[in-house]
Design an enzyme around this catalytic site. Structure first.
Site, PDB file in Angstrom:
ATOM      1  N   VAL A   1       0.832  -1.208   0.000  1.00  0.00           N
ATOM      2  CA  VAL A   1       0.000   0.000   0.000  1.00  0.00           C
ATOM      3  C   VAL A   1       0.864   1.254   0.000  1.00  0.00           C
ATOM      4  O   VAL A   1       0.518   2.264  -0.638  1.00  0.00           O
ATOM      5  CB  VAL A   1      -0.992  -0.010   1.185  1.00  0.00           C
TER       6      VAL A   1
ATOM      7  N   ALA B   1      -2.119   9.148  -1.390  1.00  0.00           N
ATOM      8  CA  ALA B   1      -2.500   8.117  -0.427  1.00  0.00           C
ATOM      9  C   ALA B   1      -3.127   6.939  -1.150  1.00  0.00           C
ATOM     10  O   ALA B   1      -3.652   7.067  -2.264  1.00  0.00           O
ATOM     11  CB  ALA B   1      -3.476   8.678   0.603  1.00  0.00           C
ATOM     12  N   ASP B   2      -3.081   5.799  -0.493  1.00  0.00           N
ATOM     13  CA  ASP B   2      -3.762   4.612  -1.000  1.00  0.00           C
ATOM     14  C   ASP B   2      -4.243   3.798   0.188  1.00  0.00           C
ATOM     15  O   ASP B   2      -3.554   3.729   1.224  1.00  0.00           O
ATOM     16  CB  ASP B   2      -2.827   3.762  -1.864  1.00  0.00           C
ATOM     17  N   THR B   3      -5.432   3.229   0.053  1.00  0.00           N
ATOM     18  CA  THR B   3      -6.032   2.451   1.133  1.00  0.00           C
ATOM     19  C   THR B   3      -6.401   1.064   0.634  1.00  0.00           C
ATOM     20  O   THR B   3      -6.965   0.914  -0.449  1.00  0.00           O
ATOM     21  CB  THR B   3      -7.294   3.153   1.676  1.00  0.00           C
TER      22      THR B   3
ATOM     23  N   GLY C   1      -1.485   3.993   3.106  1.00  0.00           N
ATOM     24  CA  GLY C   1      -0.155   4.533   2.900  1.00  0.00           C
ATOM     25  C   GLY C   1      -0.261   5.989   2.499  1.00  0.00           C
ATOM     26  O   GLY C   1      -1.121   6.350   1.687  1.00  0.00           O
TER      27      GLY C   1
END
Length: 219
Positions: free
Chosen positions: A63, A91-93, A129
């Site tokens: 992530v 961002a990444d989820t 992240g």
């Protein structure tokens, strides 16, 4: 009532000095970032998000690398055209179920339903992240990253509950096929960690990143 942004001197200095960009189209991330009162642009990344999960030892690594790649794409796409130094936030989820399988956005209604059945009576973990990439005038940007993890415990989901939830359309664009901040609140017994991380942006961790950047003199 319209939310009032949190106005802190170093945050005001940040937007005066930098061109602040959110490399995400997520309305939830925009809503949370708005609470800081920062003026920013929304320029979603075009990164394909096709990294090979099998190459990563941990979901947190996957992530975070995705967040870095999304941020990098926007940073270098804008760098040559920006009159002010860039401050790009990406961002990444993802959601990881109790068997360690990474769950991203569902590909279909059937996929969403299968995902939700796998979350029933179990704890899943939401990872976000976050990457901040800053143009400080050096050859390479200044990069700071973080990963936040939150445990989410679901109660039992029978077929009728799953079918009713999928029929609302809510799961279709959500990592893990659910939105805790909305209708899925009826399914979640408890969480362990940052609520806003489950929504898609770990506010406290991001604010700490800004404080550290200010203490280091970067912003």
């Amino acid at each position: 009532m319209e939310a009032i942004g949190l106005r802190i001197p170093f945050i005001e200095a940040l937007e005066q000095r930098f061109r602040v960009v959110l490399a995400s189209a997520s309305p939830r991330r925009r809503e949370l970032l708005d609470r800081l009162g920062i003026s920013y642009e929304v320029i979603p990344s075009t990164f394909a998000e096709d990294l090979d999960k099998a190459k990563y030892a941990a979901a947190s690594d996957y992530v975070l690398d995705t967040a870095v790649q999304k941020t990098t794409e926007v940073f270098y796409r804008l760098k040559g055209e920006s009159s002010k130094p860039l401050f790009v936030i990406g961002a990444d989820t993802i959601v990881v179920n109790s068997r360690g399988v990474i769950l991203e956005k569902p590909t279909s209604r059937d996929d969403a339903a299968a995902t939700l059945r796998g979350l029933s009576n179990a704890v899943n973990t939401v990872y976000t992240g976050v990457c901040v990439m800053i143009d400080t005038g050096s050859a390479q940007p200044h990069v700071v990253t973080a990963v936040e993890a939150t445990g989410v415990e679901f109660g039992e989901l029978d077929d009728a509950m799953v079918d009713a939830y999928v029929a609302t359309g809510e799961p279709h664009d959500k990592a893990g096929s659910y939105a805790y901040q909305s209708l899925a609140c009826f399914f979640v017994h408890r969480i362990r960690g940052d609520y806003y991380n489950v929504v898609g942006f770990p506010c406290a961790r991001f604010f700490q990143m800004l404080r550290e950047l200010h203490a280091e003199g970067v912003i």
